[in-house]
Design a protein around this motif. Structure first.
Motif, PDB file in Angstrom:
ATOM      1  N   HIS A 142      77.705 -29.057 -10.154  1.00 37.15           N
ATOM      2  CA  HIS A 142      78.077 -29.183 -11.583  1.00 37.15           C
ATOM      3  C   HIS A 142      79.220 -28.338 -11.732  1.00 37.15           C
ATOM      4  O   HIS A 142      79.085 -26.910 -11.615  1.00 37.15           O
TER       5      HIS A 142
ATOM      6  N   ARG B 167      79.103 -34.845 -11.551  1.00 40.46           N
ATOM      7  CA  ARG B 167      78.912 -33.493 -11.502  1.00 40.46           C
ATOM      8  C   ARG B 167      80.156 -32.884 -12.271  1.00 40.46           C
ATOM      9  O   ARG B 167      80.171 -31.719 -12.652  1.00 40.46           O
TER      10      ARG B 167
ATOM     11  N   LEU C 138      72.125 -25.479 -10.930  1.00 34.82           N
ATOM     12  CA  LEU C 138      73.215 -26.551 -11.309  1.00 34.82           C
ATOM     13  C   LEU C 138      74.491 -26.360 -10.606  1.00 34.82           C
ATOM     14  O   LEU C 138      75.153 -27.553 -10.043  1.00 34.82           O
TER      15      LEU C 138
END
Length: 229
Positions: free
Chosen positions: A88, A65, A83
């Motif tokens: 992330h 991540r 994401l």
């Protein structure tokens, strides 16, 4: 905030059929600003609320991540949104249209604190950093001239780590021959992988994308790993 690694533009030509093909950085910026200006997000053929093809390939890389990811030609794509939701924390989205990037910034709100939005030309990209993953859905197939593809690959090589991953998606062999009034190049999986000789093929994928008005578009996608050395 939108990072100013590129020039902000406004207005521009209409992105519909019959538009002259933009041949330099300035005309490309004006063209894509014109495509996005004054439209709703679902007014462009490539819009997806959930970019399943891209997310599946990104997930298959197994990246942590904290690993940096860049999405080139991002437009209004929701890839960075998804994401962010997956945890992330180091995301960059690049596009020629400031209008598109401002829409993404407004949509992300506070959740987008770790997302950098950069107006820039992927054919001459100089961000001063590298990435673990380069993602491109539907930029590469607009590059109909060999010199444009060379410039794209040069930008890729400047920004991707020696062990980095590459995800590229284009129209497939049965897909449209034009998009936004511009000619494109269609690819099979093997043809697309061959465009990146410094990489090894890891996986392939595809989808039949449905435009917001119901037309079918075949997409081809590859996941590749940069070869060491």
């Amino acid at each position: 905030m939108i990072d100013d690694h590129g020039s902000e533009v406004s207005g521009g030509t209409d992105g519909g059929a019959g538009s002259a093909r933009p041949a330099d950085a300035g005309s490309r910026s004006a063209f894509w600003e014109g495509v996005h200006h004054g439209k709703d997000v679902d007014g462009v053929s490539w819009w997806q609320s959930v970019p399943g093809l891209s997310l599946g390939l990104v997930d298959s890389t197994g990246l942590g991540r904290e690993e940096p990811i860049i999405d080139v030609g991002a437009g209004w794509s929701t890839l960075v949104d998804h994401l962010v939701e997956r945890g992330h924390r180091d995301l960059t989205a690049v596009d020629l249209s400031v209008t598109a990037l401002r829409t993404v910034r407004e949509r992300l709100g506070d959740a987008g604190e770790g997302v950098t939005l950069t107006p820039a030309d992927v054919l001459d990209l100089h961000l001063g950093r590298d990435y673990a993953l380069w993602h491109d859905r539907a930029v590469y197939h607009f590059l109909t001239e060999p010199g444009e593809r060379d410039d794209y690959r040069a930008s890729l090589e400047r920004h991707l780590r020696p062990d980095g991953r590459l995800v590229v998606a284009t129209f497939g062999p049965d897909g449209p021959t034009t998009c936004s009034g511009l000619p494109i190049v269609r690819y099979t999986h093997a043809e697309l992988a061959a465009e990146f000789p410094g990489f090894e093929l890891v996986d392939t994928a595809g989808e039949e994308h449905r435009t917001p008005w119901g037309a079918a578009q075949q997409f081809t996608a590859v996941l590749m790993r940069r070869r060491a050395g």
